[in-house]
Every structure is written in C-alpha cells, then in structure tokens.
Design a protein around this motif. Structure first.
Motif, PDB file in Angstrom:
ATOM      1  N   GLY A 229      45.875  32.427  41.890  1.00  0.00           N
ATOM      2  CA  GLY A 229      44.649  32.122  41.157  1.00  0.00           C
ATOM      3  C   GLY A 229      43.685  33.287  41.160  1.00  0.00           C
ATOM      4  O   GLY A 229      43.014  33.563  40.154  1.00  0.00           O
TER       5      GLY A 229
ATOM      6  N   TYR B 126      36.149  42.489  43.534  1.00  0.00           N
ATOM      7  CA  TYR B 126      36.270  41.051  43.277  1.00  0.00           C
ATOM      8  C   TYR B 126      36.608  40.295  44.558  1.00  0.00           C
ATOM      9  O   TYR B 126      36.037  39.226  44.846  1.00  0.00           O
ATOM     10  CB  TYR B 126      37.341  40.848  42.210  1.00  0.00           C
TER      11      TYR B 126
ATOM     12  N   LEU C 168      37.035  29.339  39.732  1.00  0.00           N
ATOM     13  CA  LEU C 168      37.169  30.378  38.707  1.00  0.00           C
ATOM     14  C   LEU C 168      38.494  30.244  37.960  1.00  0.00           C
ATOM     15  O   LEU C 168      38.550  30.471  36.741  1.00  0.00           O
ATOM     16  CB  LEU C 168      37.053  31.754  39.349  1.00  0.00           C
ATOM     17  N   SER C 169      39.562  29.888  38.653  1.00  0.00           N
ATOM     18  CA  SER C 169      40.857  29.701  37.985  1.00  0.00           C
ATOM     19  C   SER C 169      40.775  28.573  36.973  1.00  0.00           C
ATOM     20  O   SER C 169      41.288  28.675  35.855  1.00  0.00           O
ATOM     21  CB  SER C 169      41.951  29.409  39.013  1.00  0.00           C
TER      22      SER C 169
ATOM     23  N   SER D 161      42.676  35.028  37.627  1.00  0.00           N
ATOM     24  CA  SER D 161      41.280  35.049  37.183  1.00  0.00           C
ATOM     25  C   SER D 161      40.769  36.479  37.037  1.00  0.00           C
ATOM     26  O   SER D 161      40.026  36.789  36.096  1.00  0.00           O
ATOM     27  CB  SER D 161      40.410  34.257  38.162  1.00  0.00           C
ATOM     28  N   TYR D 162      41.177  37.367  37.949  1.00  0.00           N
ATOM     29  CA  TYR D 162      40.752  38.764  37.828  1.00  0.00           C
ATOM     30  C   TYR D 162      41.289  39.378  36.541  1.00  0.00           C
ATOM     31  O   TYR D 162      40.550  40.063  35.808  1.00  0.00           O
ATOM     32  CB  TYR D 162      41.239  39.583  39.024  1.00  0.00           C
TER      33      TYR D 162
ATOM     34  N   HIS E 251      30.228  33.783  36.725  1.00  0.00           N
ATOM     35  CA  HIS E 251      30.084  32.349  36.463  1.00  0.00           C
ATOM     36  C   HIS E 251      29.245  32.087  35.218  1.00  0.00           C
ATOM     37  O   HIS E 251      29.555  31.177  34.431  1.00  0.00           O
ATOM     38  CB  HIS E 251      29.451  31.662  37.678  1.00  0.00           C
TER      39      HIS E 251
ATOM     40  N   LEU F 285      31.254  32.683  31.996  1.00  0.00           N
ATOM     41  CA  LEU F 285      32.237  31.624  31.779  1.00  0.00           C
ATOM     42  C   LEU F 285      31.565  30.327  31.348  1.00  0.00           C
ATOM     43  O   LEU F 285      32.098  29.584  30.506  1.00  0.00           O
ATOM     44  CB  LEU F 285      33.058  31.398  33.049  1.00  0.00           C
TER      45      LEU F 285
ATOM     46  N   CYS G  62      38.625  29.779  33.972  1.00  0.00           N
ATOM     47  CA  CYS G  62      39.353  30.752  33.140  1.00  0.00           C
ATOM     48  C   CYS G  62      40.440  30.058  32.330  1.00  0.00           C
ATOM     49  O   CYS G  62      40.674  30.420  31.164  1.00  0.00           O
ATOM     50  CB  CYS G  62      39.966  31.835  34.024  1.00  0.00           C
TER      51      CYS G  62
ATOM     52  N   LEU H 214      39.321  38.039  33.513  1.00  0.00           N
ATOM     53  CA  LEU H 214      37.959  38.553  33.400  1.00  0.00           C
ATOM     54  C   LEU H 214      37.943  40.017  32.977  1.00  0.00           C
ATOM     55  O   LEU H 214      37.047  40.449  32.238  1.00  0.00           O
ATOM     56  CB  LEU H 214      37.233  38.390  34.731  1.00  0.00           C
TER      57      LEU H 214
ATOM     58  N   ILE I 207      37.905  30.558  44.401  1.00  0.00           N
ATOM     59  CA  ILE I 207      39.007  30.965  43.516  1.00  0.00           C
ATOM     60  C   ILE I 207      39.462  29.796  42.664  1.00  0.00           C
ATOM     61  O   ILE I 207      39.749  29.947  41.465  1.00  0.00           O
ATOM     62  CB  ILE I 207      40.169  31.527  44.356  1.00  0.00           C
TER      63      ILE I 207
END
Length: 898
Positions: free
Chosen positions: A404, A429, A590-591, A408-409, A448, A451, A594, A412, A587
C-alpha cells in the motif's frame, strides 16, 4: 467482432454451475450484461468484465479505428457494415459469396486478390455502372448480359443498340449461362478463355440525373465553364440512350467496388476455423439470405481433406528434418541392386549407433532450460544472484502495508502534476508517515488535501460508513479499542459533514483537512471495501484516558516511544489524534483514497491526454529515426568522397603541391623556355592547381560531415528525450515491471514516471525511489514453475541463495549500485525473459546508477546521531527534526485558488 491486442474478443460462456442452475433453480438471480448477452454469477465477475469492456484498448475490425472501448468498437463496426453493404453492388453479393464458399487460402488478402481479379471485368444485369462515351463517363444500368458464342470475334467498342448488324451478332442469353468460371477461383484468370470477359456484350441504358448529382460530378468541379457546358450537352444527348458495350468501356464507382471495400465485405460475411488448411465459409445467416449452400459438396470435402493431409505431411516432414536424419528406406524403396547393410557385431554397439542426434538449441529460449556450462563458469559468469535485502524495505515487516505504501507513493508521484503536488522521494514519504509528533508536516496535509479535492468529483453515498457499521454490528465484536459501534457513530455525527465544501486553502496551511478526511471516509468508505475502517475511525475520534495511560515524565506522548494504547475512552478530535495513528493505518487511509481517485474524471482525462501524447511521440520518433538514418548515409557518402579525393591527390603528387618547386624543376623550367613548346611547366602548375582544388573539396566534404555529425548528435539527444518522455507518459497509464528473471521474479524501477523527472534543471540527477525492487512470482507464475522438471527448489537455493528465494507476495530491494551490477551480470541473455530484462536495465542504467548514488550521498549527508534524536524527543520540541528533508519539503505546485 472488436479486437483486443490484434485478437478477437471471445465472449464469456456461462459456467457449468450456471447452466445447471438454469435447469434446477430458474429463479436464481444473476448479473446480465445486456450489450453482449453475457451472464455472470457474481457481481465481481460482472464488474470486472464491464471494466474490461470500458478500456480504451479495443479496435474496430472493419475500419481499423483504435483507442475505442468495446461498445464503441461494436457501434463503429455496425456503422461501417451498414455503410459498406449499402454501397456494395447487390448483384455481386451472391456471386462473390458462392465463389468464396469452401475456398482454401491461407490469408484473407490472397482471397480478396483472387476475387477482385475474377470480378473486376464482369458485370451483372441490374447493376449500376459507369460507361465511357467519347471521353466522358455516364451513369448507366445494365439491362441485359449477352455471353459470348464460342466463335464470336472480339472487336468493336460501344455500338448504338439500333445498329442492325450488332443485333444480329449479339448472342441470346439462353444459349449459354453467364460467367461460368466465377464459382471456381482455382482456375487462373489467364486460363479462363472458355469464358473470356472481354467477349461479353452488355446492353446498358444511360440514367438521367439532375445536374450536379451525376457519377462524375466530382470531376466536373475541376473543369472550366466551357468544358462543363460541353459535358452537359453530351449528357443531354446521351441521357436515356440504350447501347451495347463491352467491359473495356465499363467501370464501377470506387466507393462501391474496390479492393478495400471488397475486403471489408468478405471479412464481414465469411469466417474460418483455426485448424490447418480450414476453408473459408460464409456465415450461416448470410448464406441463407443469399442462397449460398452451407453443405460442403462431397467432392469439395475430399479436396479439403487432401489439402489438410498434404499440409500435415509437409509440416511433419519439416519437423522430422529438424529432429534428425531421415529413417532408413525400406528394401522395396532401395531397389534390387542396393547393397545390404553390414551385420551388427553385438547388441551393445547397436545402442551406440542409434544415438539420437541432438537438436540444436536456438537462443534465446526458455530460461529454465538453460544451465551454465563449466566453460561459462570458468570464464567468470555469475552462478549465484546477489541477495536483495528484505530488512531495509520500508514497513517491510507488514507486506500489506509495504505494498500500500509503494502503490500510494507511485500514484501520488505519477499524477503529481494534475494533483498539484511537487515531487518528493520515497524516503521523505516514509519519514513523513512515521512522524508521530503533533507538529504539522506539510507533505502529509498537502497529500490528504489534494486527494480530498479529487474525491469530491467521485460519486458517493451520504453516511455510507455509518450505515455499514450499524449493519455489521451483529458480526463485529462489541468493542474495538474499548469503544462500541454506537459510541463511534455518535462521535462521527458532527464531524466532517460539509467536507466537500471546506476550502482547505494552501495559504491557510490546509486548515481543517483532518475533519474533512473523516467526512470523506464517512461518505466514501464501507466496512466491506475498507476493512480497517472501524479501528481507524476509533483512533481518530477517541483518545486514551491520561490518568490511566500517561507516559513517563519528561517524554511527549508518541507512538514511536511507546506502544499504542489498547483502550480509548475519551472523545477527541482528528486534529489531535491523526499524528498518533500507526504508520500502517496512515498507509491504509492513503491507499483507499488513491484507489478511489483512480476512477475520477480528472485522472481519466489525464490518461486520455497521455495516450494522445504517446501517439504523437511515436510518430516523432519514427521521423527522427528516418532523418538520422538519412544523415548517416550522407555522412558515409561524404567520407567516401573525401577519402577518394585524398587518395587521388596523393597519387598525382598532391602532397608536394603546397611546397615551392625544387632546383631540378627550376632548371627544367628554364630549358623549356628555350623550346618552342612550353607544356612541362604548365602541366606541373595545372596538376598543382587540380590537387589544390581536390584538397579544398575534401576539406569542404569533411566540414560538411562534421556539421552532419552535430545534427546526428542533436537527433540522438532528442531520441533520448523522447524515451524519457515516453516513460513518463506511459507510467501514467500503466505501471509495468522492467522484466522477469528465470524464476519469474519481477524487477521494478519506479523513477521517471508521470510527473517525476529523471533530470532536473541543467541536467542534474533526480531520483524518486533510488532503488531497484524485486517482487516474488505471482500465483500464476508459481503454477508454471511447478511444471518444471527436476528439483526446482534446490536449484533456486543454489542460484538465489537460501535468503534470496522470494515467494508469492514477498518483496526485497537492491540499494547498492554494485549489487545491481552483479545482478545484471547474473542475468543470462540466452533466456527469453532475462534477455529482455537485461536489455531494459542496460537501456536505463545511465539513470538508474546515478539516482542510486545520489540517494546514498543524500542519506549520508542527512544522517543523524542517535543521541541527537533522543535529546530531541526528550525536549518535546522540533529541534534538529526541522532540518530533516521531509520537513523542509514545499509544495510549489499548489494551486493559488485552493
């Protein structure tokens, strides 16, 4: 049928379980895809198939249009088919379909060519054609076709119908059928004298048309007014006339009959099995409409079977020839005079004689079939792969968290430009997610906020999280971290209700993003698609009781200094609690976000723009390569001309042309002046002048070659730039590994994709991850590995090492340039997979190695002593932490309006 990657899309057949359920449980509910008629048992199967159909990767098989989804390709094919069938002469359709039925030809192009050559000079009653009269073409309709008599002479051009002599010569149609060789394409056109198309006579009638709507009205626009008037007079003169003509005066409109139109018609009407030497067959519905027999005649069947046997024997012979020498002929084939073979002394030597000849291996081949020879090992080839590290993976202790984190990295960074996020490294990150102090981190709240802005455009359902939590009350434990579901939903009621309208301005440090985050999760997440939702919301909205879970004196509450509390009982706010979340929870959030953002219109529009840019880059690359090739040819020509000039000058004494004449030359010159003829001295001067001219031409050629060499260097730099841009754009559409090794381990390098760049201003090195990741084989690859003969596990231990063997879902990383170089040296280019992987890594090595070295230098520069970190935590302030790279990151792409 639309094609996907040049293959026809095969519709999904109902499973055996569904077919059985249709008989036993007709009331069972299923998922029906109306556009294709497919039936699915689960929603996941239905959604996956629908998502596949909506990819912009399909192609219209009729027109060749690409970058369409499946349904657009279907509509395009239907529209093209309607247009084609309306234009194609109706009278030709049954004749052509009967001709192609049961024909055995390998390629459709060959079939189209044969049909075109057979029909281009043959016309049928009722067909609209163009007839040429005195240089002008008129639209006409064929009223009657007169086949030739066996003794009919071939002469005359067009003749008026009222000519009595022509009428007497014209044979009646009842005497002989028309176009008798059309049904047999195997008869060559040149051998079809029994039915010569040039001997046919056609009675045609000129069709009256309104001015400007004639068949040749397009060509009228190119004529002068005088020529148009003359043509109009001829049109009026011949309009409605009936005449008899031959095929050399007739033609068809190219919009109704040409090779391309014929190809579309045949491809739309016929099909063929995949077996060897299978005949082309007209589709049953079309065959029934046009009266084409769908039953193969016995004679045709025998011919097809004979062709199949011949083709199979031919392939078997080729295979036997490759396998080894042919077997010994039988005595009956050798003849009576053949010398009998010598007797075999013993059975042991018979086995030695019958040793099979080894089939030569063609490289590259299957990687697992290759073994290093002793000679290769002695020459220095690597036997064991350098072991990638698992301990240095970010969050490597939790595979789900690491994947994850990496996903996500990549998201982004790839979409950083449209998300208004400046580039940042994977190390920044990681450290930002591990940050556990309450001091704000700009990288975190910028990520954040952008997103949240993006998810405002994605459809959502109000309070979906609350509803799902209440519905799962019976299946979930009563308390999570000491909080019940009723307490949690009550705490969620007043937080983040207007998250889609909160400004979150950059100039105000994105104030309120924590509440907006909770509101976003409330309306987008459910316990089914976000399993950790309850635990994360509990940690965001509740705090531990300080009187019970207070830290030791002198230390700030930090998740890094003490384990997270197991009981939360005091209501709190997301602003106070986000920094205490474990990195795995950050994580997970964010996963999830995304994953939702991928479906937004902004991301989809960006993907389509990248597809268009990729097409433009491909065209530019072709043009640059073409120009470069031409310049290299010109350089080679100039170099050859200059070399010839130099050699010619040297042969003619050109090396002395720039020096003064010697004493002997002067004496000869004086003596020559006393003679009546003065040619010696003049001849030497001419030679020197010619030599100088040749040397000047050589210098000019070399100068021109240097100029062309500079142009080639510019083009090569442009090609390198195109490759970098191509990687950036392609990475925004899909992320692919660099390749796979012999054991199907996937190798990933994530730098230089999307908004990330490999080069900074002035050509400085930039990196994102600065590492090469290795991922274990997929479950499908493991099935392939299980089919390999021999002890594969022992071989993997020998060639990868005990710690280097990766299973499904396991990751490792190379952080050192030397390790990656050793890994590339270990790859064997004799294998298909490792050759492609080695070529890819060699191609990008000029960027991989500098990026890894730059990261190593940055880590060394920003290394901190353990004492400094402890003193920073004890003081409770930022201190040296503010100098960390992740704390100094600034979002230079932030929108001024948000």
């Amino acid at each position: 049928m639309p094609t996907f990657r040049r293959k026809r899309v095969v519709l999904v057949e109902p499973s055996a379980a569904l077919l059985h359920a249709a008989k036993t449980r007709p009331e069972k509910e299923v998922y029906y895809l109306a556009q294709t008629g497919e039936i699915f048992e689960t929603y996941e199967e239905y959604a996956a198939r629908l998502s596949f159909y909506k990819l912009k990767h399909f192609q219209c098989e009729v027109s060749g249009k690409s970058n369409l989804d499946y349904f657009q390709a279907l509509d395009s094919e239907a529209q093209e088919a309607r247009t084609m069938h309306s234009r194609f002469p109706e009278q030709l359709k049954p004749a052509i379909l009967k001709a192609v039925q049961w024909q055995v030809m390998g390629r459709l192009d060959h079939l189209v060519e044969a049909v075109y050559e057979r029909f281009k000079d043959r016309y049928f009653a009722g067909e609209r054609v163009l007839v040429e009269i005195q240089g002008d073409k008129f639209l006409a309709r064929i009223a009657q076709v007169f086949p030739p008599r066996p003794t009919s002479p071939i002469k005359n051009n067009y003749l008026p119908h009222k000519s009595p002599s022509m009428s007497r010569r014209s044979p009646g149609p009842e005497e002989r059928p028309c176009h008798v060789v059309l049904g047999d394409l195997k008869i060559p056109v040149k051998d079809a004298d029994i039915d010569d198309p040039a001997a046919y006579i056609y009675k045609v009638q000129i069709i009256e048309e309104e001015s400007g709507k004639g068949a040749d009205s397009r060509s009228d626009k190119k004529l002068s007014a005088k020529e148009r008037d003359a043509r109009e007079v001829n049109r009026q003169k011949w309009s409605g006339s009936i005449m008899e003509v031959r095929c050399n005066e007739l033609s068809r409109d190219r919009l109704s009959f040409s090779k391309s139109i014929l190809r579309r018609f045949i491809r739309d009407c016929v099909d063929r099995d995949a077996a060897v030497a299978s005949p082309w067959t007209v589709k049953p519905s079309i065959a029934e409409r046009y009266g084409v027999s769908s039953e193969m005649p016995e004679e045709t069947r025998k011919g097809v079977d004979a062709i199949k046997r011949k083709e199979s024997d031919k392939r078997r012979k080729v295979f036997d020839d490759k396998e080894g020498p042919p077997s010994k002929k039988r005595k009956s084939e050798e003849g009576p005079d053949a010398v009998p073979p010598l007797p075999v002394p013993s059975p042991v030597k018979v086995e030695e004689v019958k040793k099979e000849k080894k089939k030569p291996i063609r490289y590259p081949t299957e990687d697992l079939d290759i073994r290093l020879t002793d000679k290769e090992i002695k020459s220095g080839m690597k036997v064991r792969r350098p072991t990638p590290s698992r301990s240095t993976l970010p969050f490597g202790e939790d595979p789900a968290a690491f994947e994850g984190f990496l996903m996500s990295y990549n998201f982004l960074c790839v979409y950083g430009q449209i998300l208004h996020l400046s580039a940042f490294t994977l190390d920044d990150y990681e450290h930002a997610l591990r940050h556990s102090l309450q001091h704000p981190v700009q990288l975190i709240y910028e990520i954040h906020s952008t997103l949240i802005y993006n998810l405002r455009t994605v459809p959502f359902e109000r309070h979906s999280a609350v509803v799902s939590l209440l519905n799962s009350k019976d299946a979930e434990p009563e308390r999570c971290l000491g909080v019940t579901i009723d307490q949690l939903t009550a705490a969620m009621a007043d937080i983040g209700n207007n998250w889609e309208r909160v400004p979150l301005r950059h100039s105000e440090q994105r104030e309120g993003w924590e509440d907006a985050l909770v509101g976003c999760l409330k309306d987008h997440a459910t316990t089914s698609d976000f399993p950790r939702l309850r635990e994360i919301l509990t940690r965001l909205l509740f705090a531990p009781d300080i009187s019970i879970d207070s830290p030791s004196s002198g230390e700030s509450p930090s998740a890094a200094s003490s384990p997270p509390p197991t009981t939360l009982s005091v209501p709190s706010t997301p602003q106070e609690r986000y920094h205490t979340l474990p990195p795995a929870d950050k994580i997970a959030i964010l996963s999830f976000m995304c994953g939702l953002a991928v479906s937004s219109k902004t991301i989809h529009a960006h993907m389509e723009a990248c597809e268009e840019s990729l097409t433009a880059l491909r065209k530019e690359k072709i043009e640059v390569n073409r120009t470069k090739k031409q310049l290299l040819e010109d350089m080679a020509t100039l170099l050859g001309e200059a070399q010839e000039v130099v050699e010619s000058a040297e042969a003619n004494g050109g090396e002395q042309s720039d020096h003064p004449p010697s004493a002997s030359e002067e004496s000869e010159a004086v003596a020559s002046r006393k003679k009546p003829k003065k040619k010696a001295q003049g001849g030497s001067a001419k030679q020197r002048e010619a030599a100088r001219a040749k040397m000047t031409a050589a210098k000019q050629a070399l100068a021109e070659r240097r100029r062309l060499d500079e142009e080639v260097n510019k083009l090569e730099r442009r090609l390198e730039g195109i490759e970098r841009e191509f990687r950036k754009l392609f990475g925004a559409i899909r992320v692919k590994p660099m390749g796979r090794d012999r054991f199907y381990n996937r190798v990933w390098w994530f730098d230089g994709m999307g908004s990330a760049s490999l080069l900074g201003s002035g050509g400085s090195v930039q990196y994102g991850t600065g590492r090469v990741f290795v991922q274990g084989p997929s479950e499908f690859d493991v099935l392939l590995l299980e089919k390999v003969e021999g002890d594969l596990a022992a071989r993997r231990r020998d060639e990868e090492g005990e710690e280097g063997v990766l299973g499904v879902g396991q990751w490792a990383v190379y952080e050192n340039v030397d390790e990656v170089e050793q890994f590339i040296a270990w790859l064997n280019p004799k294998g298909v997979r490792e050759l492609a992987l080695k070529n890819a890594m060699t191609k990008w090595w000029t960027h991989i190695a500098p990026g890894m070295r730059k990261r190593a230098a940055d880590l060394e520069t920003h290394a901190k002593l353990p004492d400094a970190r402890r003193s920073q935590r004890k003081s409770g302030g930022i201190g040296e932490l503010g100098r960390e790279p992740y704390m100094q990151w600034i979002n230079r792409r932030a929108s001024s309006g948000a």
